[in-house]
Scaffold this motif. Structure first.
Motif, short mmCIF file in Angstrom:
data_model
loop_
_atom_site.label_atom_id
_atom_site.label_comp_id
_atom_site.label_asym_id
_atom_site.label_seq_id
_atom_site.Cartn_x
_atom_site.Cartn_y
_atom_site.Cartn_z
N MET A 1 7.54 -25.49 5.40
CA MET A 1 6.48 -24.60 4.94
C MET A 1 5.19 -24.90 5.69
SD MET A 1 5.65 -23.89 0.99
CE MET A 1 6.06 -22.26 0.48
N TYR A 57 6.29 -32.01 0.35
CA TYR A 57 6.99 -30.72 0.34
C TYR A 57 8.35 -30.94 -0.31
CZ TYR A 57 3.36 -29.30 3.61
OH TYR A 57 2.14 -29.03 4.19
N TYR A 61 12.97 -24.67 -0.01
CA TYR A 61 11.97 -23.88 0.70
C TYR A 61 10.72 -24.69 1.03
CZ TYR A 61 15.05 -20.18 -0.86
OH TYR A 61 16.17 -19.40 -1.09
N PHE A 63 8.32 -26.15 -0.74
CA PHE A 63 7.07 -25.84 -1.42
C PHE A 63 6.20 -27.08 -1.52
CE2 PHE A 63 9.37 -22.18 -3.21
CZ PHE A 63 8.37 -21.22 -3.30
N THR A 67 1.23 -24.43 -3.94
CA THR A 67 1.87 -23.15 -3.64
C THR A 67 2.91 -22.81 -4.70
OG1 THR A 67 1.53 -23.55 -1.28
CG2 THR A 67 3.11 -21.83 -1.88
N TRP A 68 3.69 -23.81 -5.08
CA TRP A 68 4.70 -23.62 -6.13
C TRP A 68 4.06 -23.10 -7.42
CZ3 TRP A 68 9.75 -23.37 -6.99
CH2 TRP A 68 10.31 -23.76 -8.21
N PRO A 77 9.30 -28.65 -7.61
CA PRO A 77 10.22 -27.66 -7.04
C PRO A 77 11.64 -28.19 -6.85
CG PRO A 77 8.12 -27.62 -5.89
CD PRO A 77 8.07 -28.80 -6.82
N GLN A 85 14.30 -21.72 -7.59
CA GLN A 85 13.67 -21.86 -6.28
C GLN A 85 13.78 -20.57 -5.48
OE1 GLN A 85 14.31 -25.59 -4.10
NE2 GLN A 85 15.21 -26.46 -5.97
N ARG A 88 11.17 -18.12 -6.88
CA ARG A 88 9.79 -18.41 -6.49
C ARG A 88 9.57 -18.16 -5.01
NH1 ARG A 88 7.64 -17.58 -11.24
NH2 ARG A 88 8.93 -18.64 -12.80
N ALA A 89 10.61 -18.34 -4.20
CA ALA A 89 10.48 -18.06 -2.77
C ALA A 89 10.28 -16.56 -2.52
CB ALA A 89 11.71 -18.56 -2.02
N LEU A 92 6.79 -15.65 -3.57
CA LEU A 92 5.80 -16.03 -2.55
C LEU A 92 5.84 -15.06 -1.36
CD1 LEU A 92 3.67 -18.04 -1.54
CD2 LEU A 92 5.55 -19.41 -0.60
#
Length: 218
Positions: A1, A57, A61, A63, A67-68, A77, A85, A88-89, A92
């Motif tokens: 990320m 991270y 993904y 996170f 951001t998560w 995450p 997951q 949430r991806a 985002l």
């Protein structure tokens, strides 16, 4: 990320126009295909949902925690289920497109109509991504060899029937069509079980052996 790890590639972003975004079988027509998500996961985390390398991270993904939480995630995450997951991806992606993921630029993933649409997805919409579901059932009957030799790094939907067939031999493929480490392990095992030179190249003999040959030891 993206973040402290690098500057993402600039991407052309299309916008959703009125009612042009429709839902088809749980997936918005504009959302990226499952194979793009599979490639992204492999690049970010080798596809491991529970990964925590201690670099800030987490998960498939990668996170970071701010951001998560910005997309409604709670806890850590990498401790969330694969389906969570995935959800949430996609959330985002609809907020910011591919911009948060450095790997998306590396892989050349293209943004589409739902990038930055700000539409909050449902869990049904994110289920197609594939990381949180059970492996799809193996197809019945041996389909003809598609006429191409698959090698490590390939992503091709024509590889999917072979992967799903190997689930009958004890593997756990999601049928992404991407040839990465698990596929190579299965290819080599099948080749060795059937006296095929263990090149790792999935050609016609290795293809047919998945249905008609000696099963490998997974």
């Amino acid at each position: 990320m993206a973040g402290a790890r690098g500057v993402p590639r600039l991407l052309i972003v299309l916008t959703t126009v009125g009612a042009a975004t429709v839902l088809l079988a749980g997936q918005a027509a504009a959302d990226p295909p499952a194979r793009d998500w599979a490639r992204l996961r492999q690049c970010e985390s080798s596809g491991r949902y529970a990964t925590n390398t201690g670099n800030g991270y987490y998960g498939a993904y990668q996170f970071d925690l701010p951001t998560w939480r910005s997309v409604g995630g709670t806890g850590s995450p990498h401790q969330a289920s694969p389906a969570e997951q995935d959800h949430r991806a996609l959330y985002l992606y609809r907020m910011r497109g591919w911009q948060p993921w450095t790997c998306a630029g590396t892989l050349g993933l293209r943004a589409d109509g739902d990038a930055r649409s700000k539409r909050v997805p449902t869990y049904a919409e994110s289920a197609y991504i594939g990381g949180g579901g059970a492996p799809a059932p193996a197809p019945t009957g041996a389909p003809p060899w598609p006429g191409k030799v698959f090698t490590h790094g390939d992503c091709d939907p024509d590889l999917r029937p072979w992967q799903l067939r190997m689930n009958a031999h004890g593997y756990h493929f999601e049928g992404t069509g991407c040839y990465y480490a698990e596929t190579r392990t299965a290819v080599l095992a099948l080749q060795r079980a059937n006296g095929i030179p263990d090149s790792g190249h999935l050609g016609p003999k290795t293809w047919v052996a998945a249905w008609e040959g000696t099963p490998p030891r997974p």
